[in-house]
Design a protein around this motif. Structure first.
Motif, short mmCIF file in Angstrom:
data_model
loop_
_atom_site.label_atom_id
_atom_site.label_comp_id
_atom_site.label_asym_id
_atom_site.label_seq_id
_atom_site.Cartn_x
_atom_site.Cartn_y
_atom_site.Cartn_z
N ARG A 65 0.83 -1.20 0.00
CA ARG A 65 0.00 0.00 0.00
C ARG A 65 0.86 1.25 0.00
O ARG A 65 1.98 1.25 0.49
N LYS A 66 0.30 2.33 -0.51
CA LYS A 66 1.06 3.57 -0.63
C LYS A 66 1.09 4.38 0.67
O LYS A 66 1.95 5.21 0.86
N GLU A 67 0.14 4.14 1.57
CA GLU A 67 0.10 4.89 2.82
C GLU A 67 1.32 4.54 3.67
O GLU A 67 1.78 3.42 3.68
N ALA A 68 1.80 5.53 4.44
CA ALA A 68 2.98 5.30 5.28
C ALA A 68 2.63 4.49 6.51
O ALA A 68 3.48 3.80 7.07
N LYS A 69 1.36 4.57 6.95
CA LYS A 69 0.95 3.86 8.16
C LYS A 69 -0.17 2.88 7.82
O LYS A 69 -0.99 3.13 6.94
N VAL A 70 -0.19 1.79 8.56
CA VAL A 70 -1.25 0.78 8.43
C VAL A 70 -1.91 0.65 9.79
O VAL A 70 -1.23 0.44 10.80
N THR A 71 -3.23 0.81 9.85
CA THR A 71 -3.94 0.70 11.12
C THR A 71 -4.37 -0.75 11.36
O THR A 71 -4.39 -1.57 10.44
N VAL A 72 -4.70 -1.03 12.60
CA VAL A 72 -5.20 -2.37 12.95
C VAL A 72 -6.50 -2.63 12.19
O VAL A 72 -6.75 -3.74 11.73
N ALA A 73 -7.31 -1.59 11.99
CA ALA A 73 -8.56 -1.74 11.22
C ALA A 73 -8.26 -2.17 9.79
O ALA A 73 -8.99 -2.99 9.22
N ASP A 74 -7.20 -1.62 9.18
CA ASP A 74 -6.81 -2.02 7.83
C ASP A 74 -6.45 -3.51 7.77
O ASP A 74 -6.81 -4.21 6.84
N VAL A 75 -5.73 -3.96 8.79
CA VAL A 75 -5.32 -5.37 8.84
C VAL A 75 -6.54 -6.27 8.98
O VAL A 75 -6.68 -7.27 8.27
N LEU A 76 -7.47 -5.89 9.87
CA LEU A 76 -8.67 -6.70 10.05
C LEU A 76 -9.53 -6.71 8.79
O LEU A 76 -10.10 -7.74 8.44
N ASP A 77 -9.62 -5.57 8.10
CA ASP A 77 -10.37 -5.52 6.85
C ASP A 77 -9.74 -6.42 5.79
O ASP A 77 -10.44 -7.09 5.04
N ALA A 78 -8.42 -6.42 5.73
CA ALA A 78 -7.73 -7.24 4.74
C ALA A 78 -7.95 -8.73 4.98
O ALA A 78 -8.13 -9.50 4.05
N PHE A 79 -7.96 -9.13 6.25
CA PHE A 79 -8.15 -10.55 6.57
C PHE A 79 -9.62 -10.95 6.58
O PHE A 79 -9.92 -12.13 6.43
N GLY A 80 -10.53 -10.01 6.80
CA GLY A 80 -11.96 -10.32 6.83
C GLY A 80 -12.29 -11.32 7.92
O GLY A 80 -11.89 -11.16 9.07
N ASP A 81 -13.02 -12.38 7.56
CA ASP A 81 -13.41 -13.37 8.57
C ASP A 81 -12.24 -14.26 8.99
O ASP A 81 -12.34 -15.01 9.94
N ARG A 82 -11.12 -14.15 8.29
CA ARG A 82 -9.93 -14.93 8.65
C ARG A 82 -9.09 -14.23 9.71
O ARG A 82 -8.07 -14.74 10.15
#
Length: 106
Positions: free
Chosen positions: A31-48
């Motif tokens: 991703r181009k953003e300098a920071k990754v939030t915990v919400a971004d990680v949870l969204d990427a993994f979804g139900d996993r």
């Protein structure tokens, strides 16, 4: 007895739609953003996200650790496992934790 073959489903299968753990992490790193939030990680993994976070908190407990570490890492394990047990479709975390961010390595 006459056995008839079952027709194959049309379109992508479930196996095609599932990405590997490492592919999801690579996508977050790209991703181009300098920071990754915990919400971004949870969204990427979804139900996993349940399995990913259970693995993150449980892996250190397989090694010899000083006293107290099991209580510190066990609390999030209980919290995540409880949500999985009651059948939540996605993992819920407090807003303060969801907004925490990590810097991406350049």
């Amino acid at each position: 007895m006459n056995a008839t073959p079952h027709p194959q489903p049309a379109g992508p299968t479930v196996v095609d739609a599932v990405h590997r753990f490492s592919d999801i992490l690579a996508g977050l790193a790209a991703r181009k953003e300098a920071k990754v939030t915990v919400a971004d990680v949870l969204d990427a993994f979804g139900d996993r996200a349940f399995g990913a976070l259970l693995a993150v908190f449980a892996a250190p407990l397989a090694l010899p650790m000083p006293p107290g570490v099991s209580a510190i890492l066990g609390a999030p394990l209980i919290f995540i496992a409880f949500q999985l047990m009651i059948g939540r479709p996605t993992l819920w975390l407090p807003k303060a934790l969801m907004n925490r961010s990590m810097r991406r390595a350049e």
